[in-house]
Scaffold this active site. Sequence first.
Site, PDB file in Angstrom:
ATOM      1  N   LYS A  68       6.639 -26.227  46.864  1.00  0.00           N
ATOM      2  CA  LYS A  68       7.548 -26.155  48.012  1.00  0.00           C
ATOM      3  C   LYS A  68       6.989 -25.341  49.184  1.00  0.00           C
ATOM      4  O   LYS A  68       7.207 -25.702  50.340  1.00  0.00           O
ATOM      5  CB  LYS A  68       8.903 -25.584  47.578  1.00  0.00           C
ATOM      6  CG  LYS A  68       9.689 -26.542  46.694  1.00  0.00           C
ATOM      7  CD  LYS A  68      11.043 -25.982  46.327  1.00  0.00           C
ATOM      8  CE  LYS A  68      11.722 -26.878  45.313  1.00  0.00           C
ATOM      9  NZ  LYS A  68      13.047 -26.387  44.932  1.00  0.00           N
ATOM     10  N   ASP A 105      17.892 -27.743  49.363  1.00  0.00           N
ATOM     11  CA  ASP A 105      18.362 -26.997  48.188  1.00  0.00           C
ATOM     12  C   ASP A 105      19.627 -26.182  48.498  1.00  0.00           C
ATOM     13  O   ASP A 105      20.575 -26.164  47.721  1.00  0.00           O
ATOM     14  CB  ASP A 105      17.279 -26.048  47.678  1.00  0.00           C
ATOM     15  CG  ASP A 105      16.164 -26.778  46.957  1.00  0.00           C
ATOM     16  OD1 ASP A 105      16.436 -27.867  46.406  1.00  0.00           O
ATOM     17  OD2 ASP A 105      15.040 -26.278  46.946  1.00  0.00           O
TER      18      ASP A 105
END
Length: 273
Positions: A68, A105
Amino acid sequence: MSRIDHYAIFGHPIGHSKSPLIHRLFAEQTGQSIVYTAQDVGPDCFDTALRVFRAGGGMGLNCTVPLKELAFRTADRLTERAELSGAVNTLWWDEGGRLHGDNTDGVGLLRDLTVNLGLTLSGRRILVLGAGGAARGILGPLLAQRPAVLVVANRTVSRARELARRFADLGPLRACGFTELAGQRFDLILNATAAGLENQLPPLPAGLLLPGGVCYDLMYGDQPTAFVRWGIGQGAGLSVDGLGMLVEQAAEAFLRWRGVRPDTGPVIARLRA
Ligand code: ATR
């Protein structure tokens, strides 16, 4: 001739990813023609895998552990929330070939907490365990809900302090180590550590939960996670894993790519079954 658009998730390890199933269910539900595959890609071959995927007609990607931060550094353009979190889990190319990065997220977690689980976060005392990429992605959206206080506790206290500095302007954020939690009480405790990967728990003092308090593990598994079991043992009103968040962050990525928001409820129910 109908065209099938290709999406994928990159990460390592990736074998147990539920994302291909989730996106297949979204595509069936919304009548979209896509394929979505999982590819085992580590940091060393990320650039090459990205180029090969794009050359083969790939439209967009999800990135998971450990990619990420690398995806964040690779994107040409970032959404505001990706910029703030320093991590990217959703990528796509525009018509000019520029690579865009977003982080879904935080919004996925919030939808699961507030819509699916019906929790109110405003005025609540919230504890986040962990100060890595997973924690960083959720602090901004949590602070936007105006909690009474948000405490970040981490094994390496300096990392928690660094996050507290980074997000200081957004709300009442404090940093500490696990031992300093003794005597504090919270309405909601979120586990964003990687301890669960080894079926471990951060060393938490007892009595952290206020009556009716909620425990939420950002991780998920086929069996209750160590943290979910800890929450039950501590008398939590609710102690759940992050499957709902997983489906919600996927729905947000799907919306980015396809312009249509899937109905997540039936997909969560199907995965739980
Ligand atoms: P991620 O992107 O999944 O958050 P990360 O950046 O490597 O991964 O961060 C992992 C987090 O889990 C960190 O907060 C880490 O604590 P440290 O910063 O002290 O390393 C935490 N963590 C990992 N294993 C742990 C364990 N056994 N007990 C407590 N915390 C743990």
